[in-house]
Motif scaffolding. Structure first.
Motif, PDB file in Angstrom:
ATOM      1  N   ASP A 173       5.505 -25.746 -22.293  1.00  0.00           N
ATOM      2  CA  ASP A 173       4.750 -24.524 -22.052  1.00  0.00           C
ATOM      3  C   ASP A 173       4.085 -24.627 -20.690  1.00  0.00           C
ATOM      4  O   ASP A 173       3.430 -25.621 -20.387  1.00  0.00           O
ATOM      5  N   ILE A 174       4.251 -23.578 -19.889  1.00  0.00           N
ATOM      6  CA  ILE A 174       3.753 -23.575 -18.520  1.00  0.00           C
ATOM      7  C   ILE A 174       2.846 -22.373 -18.294  1.00  0.00           C
ATOM      8  O   ILE A 174       3.196 -21.257 -18.665  1.00  0.00           O
ATOM      9  N   VAL A 175       1.700 -22.612 -17.689  1.00  0.00           N
ATOM     10  CA  VAL A 175       0.809 -21.531 -17.258  1.00  0.00           C
ATOM     11  C   VAL A 175       1.112 -21.295 -15.786  1.00  0.00           C
ATOM     12  O   VAL A 175       0.874 -22.166 -14.950  1.00  0.00           O
ATOM     13  N   PRO A 176       1.666 -20.112 -15.445  1.00  0.00           N
ATOM     14  CA  PRO A 176       2.022 -19.862 -14.045  1.00  0.00           C
ATOM     15  C   PRO A 176       0.789 -19.749 -13.148  1.00  0.00           C
ATOM     16  O   PRO A 176      -0.269 -19.310 -13.594  1.00  0.00           O
ATOM     17  N   ASP A 177       0.951 -20.131 -11.885  1.00  0.00           N
ATOM     18  CA  ASP A 177      -0.135 -19.991 -10.919  1.00  0.00           C
ATOM     19  C   ASP A 177      -0.398 -18.520 -10.616  1.00  0.00           C
ATOM     20  O   ASP A 177      -1.526 -18.124 -10.381  1.00  0.00           O
ATOM     21  N   GLU A 178       0.652 -17.706 -10.617  1.00  0.00           N
ATOM     22  CA  GLU A 178       0.515 -16.276 -10.361  1.00  0.00           C
ATOM     23  C   GLU A 178       0.190 -15.576 -11.683  1.00  0.00           C
ATOM     24  O   GLU A 178       1.038 -15.437 -12.559  1.00  0.00           O
ATOM     25  N   ARG A 179      -1.046 -15.161 -11.865  1.00  0.00           N
ATOM     26  CA  ARG A 179      -1.506 -14.564 -13.124  1.00  0.00           C
ATOM     27  C   ARG A 179      -0.872 -13.201 -13.403  1.00  0.00           C
ATOM     28  O   ARG A 179      -0.850 -12.746 -14.529  1.00  0.00           O
ATOM     29  N   ALA A 232       2.230 -27.426 -16.275  1.00  0.00           N
ATOM     30  CA  ALA A 232       2.687 -27.721 -17.626  1.00  0.00           C
ATOM     31  C   ALA A 232       1.479 -28.102 -18.469  1.00  0.00           C
ATOM     32  O   ALA A 232       0.695 -28.960 -18.081  1.00  0.00           O
ATOM     33  N   VAL A 233       1.300 -27.459 -19.624  1.00  0.00           N
ATOM     34  CA  VAL A 233       0.122 -27.713 -20.437  1.00  0.00           C
ATOM     35  C   VAL A 233       0.448 -28.301 -21.806  1.00  0.00           C
ATOM     36  O   VAL A 233      -0.424 -28.861 -22.446  1.00  0.00           O
ATOM     37  N   ARG A 234       1.694 -28.158 -22.258  1.00  0.00           N
ATOM     38  CA  ARG A 234       2.007 -28.643 -23.595  1.00  0.00           C
ATOM     39  C   ARG A 234       3.490 -28.967 -23.685  1.00  0.00           C
ATOM     40  O   ARG A 234       4.320 -28.263 -23.141  1.00  0.00           O
ATOM     41  N   GLU A 235       3.817 -30.026 -24.403  1.00  0.00           N
ATOM     42  CA  GLU A 235       5.193 -30.398 -24.652  1.00  0.00           C
ATOM     43  C   GLU A 235       5.386 -30.471 -26.158  1.00  0.00           C
ATOM     44  O   GLU A 235       4.598 -31.098 -26.862  1.00  0.00           O
ATOM     45  N   LYS A 236       6.407 -29.791 -26.651  1.00  0.00           N
ATOM     46  CA  LYS A 236       6.682 -29.794 -28.078  1.00  0.00           C
ATOM     47  C   LYS A 236       8.187 -29.935 -28.257  1.00  0.00           C
ATOM     48  O   LYS A 236       8.928 -28.966 -28.113  1.00  0.00           O
ATOM     49  N   GLY A 237       8.632 -31.138 -28.540  1.00  0.00           N
ATOM     50  CA  GLY A 237      10.067 -31.386 -28.655  1.00  0.00           C
ATOM     51  C   GLY A 237      10.746 -31.182 -27.316  1.00  0.00           C
ATOM     52  O   GLY A 237      10.404 -31.813 -26.325  1.00  0.00           O
ATOM     53  N   ASP A 238      11.719 -30.265 -27.276  1.00  0.00           N
ATOM     54  CA  ASP A 238      12.447 -29.963 -26.050  1.00  0.00           C
ATOM     55  C   ASP A 238      11.811 -28.840 -25.244  1.00  0.00           C
ATOM     56  O   ASP A 238      12.342 -28.449 -24.222  1.00  0.00           O
ATOM     57  N   GLU A 239      10.687 -28.303 -25.710  1.00  0.00           N
ATOM     58  CA  GLU A 239      10.059 -27.167 -25.040  1.00  0.00           C
ATOM     59  C   GLU A 239       8.839 -27.600 -24.240  1.00  0.00           C
ATOM     60  O   GLU A 239       8.115 -28.500 -24.631  1.00  0.00           O
TER      61      GLU A 239
END
Length: 173
Positions: free
Chosen positions: A143-149, A134-141
């Motif tokens: 953002d996730i950078v997956p391990d599998e590119r 998880a890299v960012r939280e914005k309200g209820d959202e």
């Protein structure tokens, strides 16, 4: 005067760029445009300058998007490459890429370098076969950078987004 229909208008391209100065200070929008116009005028003259049709769409002091006419992309790149001083400070303009839309230029070439830290920054998340950070939280959202590119390549995106309802259902399982 009537507006031309879209089929008769000249096509545009969007150049994403980054400005690096020797001092590291942000560059003023007007000063940057003046330097680009001067470099274009010096290199190409009046007719070459008019063919390019510059328009600065977005600029934050370091990164920006410049709109040019479709047929004049290479002329614009050549003119921008000749800029070496901005307001008395040595500088260089790096062109990240060229795109057909503002959205594509932003998503592909303008990478968010400073992600604001949140309380969930860098938390590892796992669900079934999927895992990521998880890299960012914005309200209820979230953002996730997956391990599998490979997931990012297939989706042509930089990150996946989850809402609070996604995480609640995942926790109940």
């Amino acid at each position: 005067m009537k507006i031309l229909p879209s089929s008769l208008r000249e096509k545009k391209r969007y150049i994403a760029f980054k400005v690096v100065t020797e001092s590291g200070d942000p560059v003023d929008r007007k000063v940057l445009l003046d330097e680009i116009y001067f470099a274009t005028q010096t290199l190409l003259g009046d007719t070459g300058s008019s063919e390019i049709g510059y328009r600065l769409m977005d600029f934050d002091g370091f990164r920006g998007i410049l709109r040019v006419n479709h047929g004049a992309v290479e002329l614009a790149r050549a003119a921008i490459a000749t800029v070496y001083v901005i307001k008395g400070t040595r500088a260089h303009i790096f062109i990240s890429g060229v795109s057909g839309t503002i959205r594509a230029a932003t998503e592909k070439y303008i990478v968010p370098e400073n992600i604001a830290s949140t309380n969930i920054l860098s938390i590892q998340i796992r669900h079934g076969r999927m895992s990521g950070t998880a890299v960012r939280e914005k309200g209820d959202e979230i953002d996730i950078v997956p391990d599998e590119r490979e997931v990012l390549k297939r989706g042509n995106t930089r990150y996946l987004s989850l809402t609070s309802s996604d995480t609640v259902t995942n926790q109940q399982e």
